[in-house]
Design a protein around this motif. Structure first.
Motif, PDB file in Angstrom:
ATOM      1  N   ASP A   1       0.823  -1.216   0.000  1.00 32.91           N
ATOM      2  CA  ASP A   1       0.000   0.000   0.000  1.00 32.91           C
ATOM      3  C   ASP A   1       0.856   1.265   0.000  1.00 32.91           C
ATOM      4  O   ASP A   1       0.361   2.354   0.249  1.00 32.91           O
ATOM      5  N   ARG A   2       2.169   1.099  -0.250  1.00 35.92           N
ATOM      6  CA  ARG A   2       3.123   2.213  -0.400  1.00 35.92           C
ATOM      7  C   ARG A   2       3.324   3.013   0.887  1.00 35.92           C
ATOM      8  O   ARG A   2       3.734   4.178   0.842  1.00 35.92           O
ATOM      9  N   LYS A   3       3.066   2.401   2.019  1.00 35.81           N
ATOM     10  CA  LYS A   3       3.295   3.076   3.299  1.00 35.81           C
ATOM     11  C   LYS A   3       4.190   2.204   4.172  1.00 35.81           C
ATOM     12  O   LYS A   3       4.124   0.979   4.107  1.00 35.81           O
ATOM     13  N   PRO A   4       5.041   2.824   4.990  1.00 31.18           N
ATOM     14  CA  PRO A   4       5.956   2.048   5.834  1.00 31.18           C
ATOM     15  C   PRO A   4       5.223   1.137   6.807  1.00 31.18           C
ATOM     16  O   PRO A   4       4.014   1.293   7.052  1.00 31.18           O
ATOM     17  N   ILE A   5       5.961   0.177   7.353  1.00 31.73           N
ATOM     18  CA  ILE A   5       5.415  -0.715   8.373  1.00 31.73           C
ATOM     19  C   ILE A   5       6.180  -0.517   9.684  1.00 31.73           C
ATOM     20  O   ILE A   5       7.390  -0.714   9.749  1.00 31.73           O
TER      21      ILE A   5
ATOM     22  N   ALA B   1      -2.527   4.405  12.557  1.00 31.63           N
ATOM     23  CA  ALA B   1      -3.051   3.229  11.862  1.00 31.63           C
ATOM     24  C   ALA B   1      -2.467   3.063  10.466  1.00 31.63           C
ATOM     25  O   ALA B   1      -2.239   1.940  10.012  1.00 31.63           O
ATOM     26  N   GLU B   2      -2.215   4.194   9.763  1.00 35.64           N
ATOM     27  CA  GLU B   2      -1.724   4.079   8.395  1.00 35.64           C
ATOM     28  C   GLU B   2      -0.312   3.521   8.306  1.00 35.64           C
ATOM     29  O   GLU B   2       0.115   3.051   7.249  1.00 35.64           O
ATOM     30  N   TYR B   3       0.442   3.560   9.414  1.00 33.88           N
ATOM     31  CA  TYR B   3       1.790   3.004   9.440  1.00 33.88           C
ATOM     32  C   TYR B   3       1.870   1.685  10.210  1.00 33.88           C
ATOM     33  O   TYR B   3       2.861   0.953  10.109  1.00 33.88           O
ATOM     34  N   ASN B   4       0.856   1.393  11.003  1.00 36.94           N
ATOM     35  CA  ASN B   4       0.931   0.242  11.906  1.00 36.94           C
ATOM     36  C   ASN B   4       0.920  -1.068  11.133  1.00 36.94           C
ATOM     37  O   ASN B   4       0.058  -1.280  10.273  1.00 36.94           O
TER      38      ASN B   4
END
Length: 334
Positions: free
Chosen positions: A281-285, A325-328
């Motif tokens: 989703d192109r976002k870090p984890i 939430a967007e990075y979790n």
């Protein structure tokens, strides 16, 4: 006080380690320098706007402020220069692109970054629609930065230069909190296999006296001055053949894009490749998965995002905040 083990000394691991030093935390970094090269060859652009679509990166201004403060602070601490303020000249491929630039540049936050439009292209550059000049952008000499951090950690006794398998980490370091920062290599673990959408990026280094050295040029690729008439040209995106080796296909694509923009003479000095740890989703984890913490997947904007996200990660580990939430990492159910 907790003891931490950081696995990996790319951009993510290096920035996290330096932020740990600032906070007085105990840690060691485990890294084998030959395992992955994407951070070392990264262009290191600090740019809050996706130029292809003229969209702001999420939380762009927050990331940019943290990045500038972080890198300028550590330049002083490491007695070197690796963070450089520099403008980006973005060529327009059609009149509509120029019109959109001019429209957006009139309103914040775009007005902080989208500067004047110049109708005439520089000598040896192609372009019928001129270019827009960005402001408040920078680049990090990532290879120099990583080498300096490595030396600093070695001198402090905080670096273990070794290869270690993920499955052996808990056994070898049972008392430490482990943070995985090993980039795309994490995709080989079954638990994380479906999370990554890694890409191979390729770069050329060219030598020419026919390109100005005080700005970055961008169209299909960027041309980044690195001193002594040398420039990085890149980067390409490939979803196959995921290894740290340049390909003939990648080389030809970079030459094609370069010569669409630049008509002067040049000499190819080097051709490199690295695997970006992009997430689906192109976002870090960020977060905790079973017995590991994860600070990974920063992708092609790692230099911009790492300083702010390191504060998010360490606030979480110290019980001072939650991961958005967007990075979790739990958004993937792991």
């Amino acid at each position: 006080m907790k003891n931490y083990i950081i696995l990996g000394q790319g951009i993510a691991g290096s920035v996290l380690a330096l932020e740990m030093i600032r906070r007085g935390l105990n840690f060691k970094v485990i890294d084998h320098p030959q395992l992955s090269s994407s951070s070392k060859i990264a262009a290191g652009l600090v740019n809050p706007i996706v130029l292809k679509r003229l969209k702001m990166v999420a939380d762009a201004e927050k990331h940019l402020q943290h990045a500038e403060n972080f890198y300028t602070h550590w330049q002083k601490q490491l007695h070197s220069e690796f963070y450089h303020k520099i403008s980006i000249s973005h060529f327009f491929s059609k009149q509509e692109n120029q019109n959109e630039w001019m429209e957006k540049s009139a309103y914040p936050p775009f007005s902080n970054y989208l500067g004047e439009v110049i109708a005439k292209s520089p000598s040896n550059f192609k372009g019928d629609f001129g270019f827009g000049k960005m402001k408040n952008t920078a680049w990090l000499n990532s290879s120099k930065f990583l080498a300096l951090v490595r030396e600093f950690l070695q001198n402090n006794g905080q670096l273990i230069s070794s290869e270690i398998k993920l499955e052996d980490l808990q056994k070898d370091y049972p008392m430490e909190d482990i943070i995985i920062c090993n980039g795309h290599l994490l995709r080989h673990h079954p638990r994380f296999k479906e999370v990554f959408a890694a890409t191979r990026g390729e770069l050329l280094t060219i030598r020419t006296t026919e390109i100005p050295q005080e700005q970055i040029f961008h169209a299909g690729v960027f041309i980044l001055p690195i001193g002594k008439n040398l420039f990085k040209v890149g980067a390409s995106y490939h979803w196959d053949d995921l290894k740290d080796q340049g390909t003939e296909e990648g080389r030809k694509k970079l030459i094609y894009e370069l010569e669409k923009m630049f008509s002067g003479n040049y000499e190819i000095i080097d051709h490199q490749a690295g695997i970006r740890p992009n997430i689906k989703d192109r976002k870090p984890i960020l977060g905790t998965s079973e017995n590991w913490h994860v600070f990974n997947g920063l992708g092609s904007r790692g230099v911009l995002m790492a300083p702010y996200l390191a504060t998010v990660m360490l606030d979480y580990l110290q019980g001072q905040g939650e991961i958005p939430a967007e990075y979790n990492i739990h958004r993937f159910g792991i």
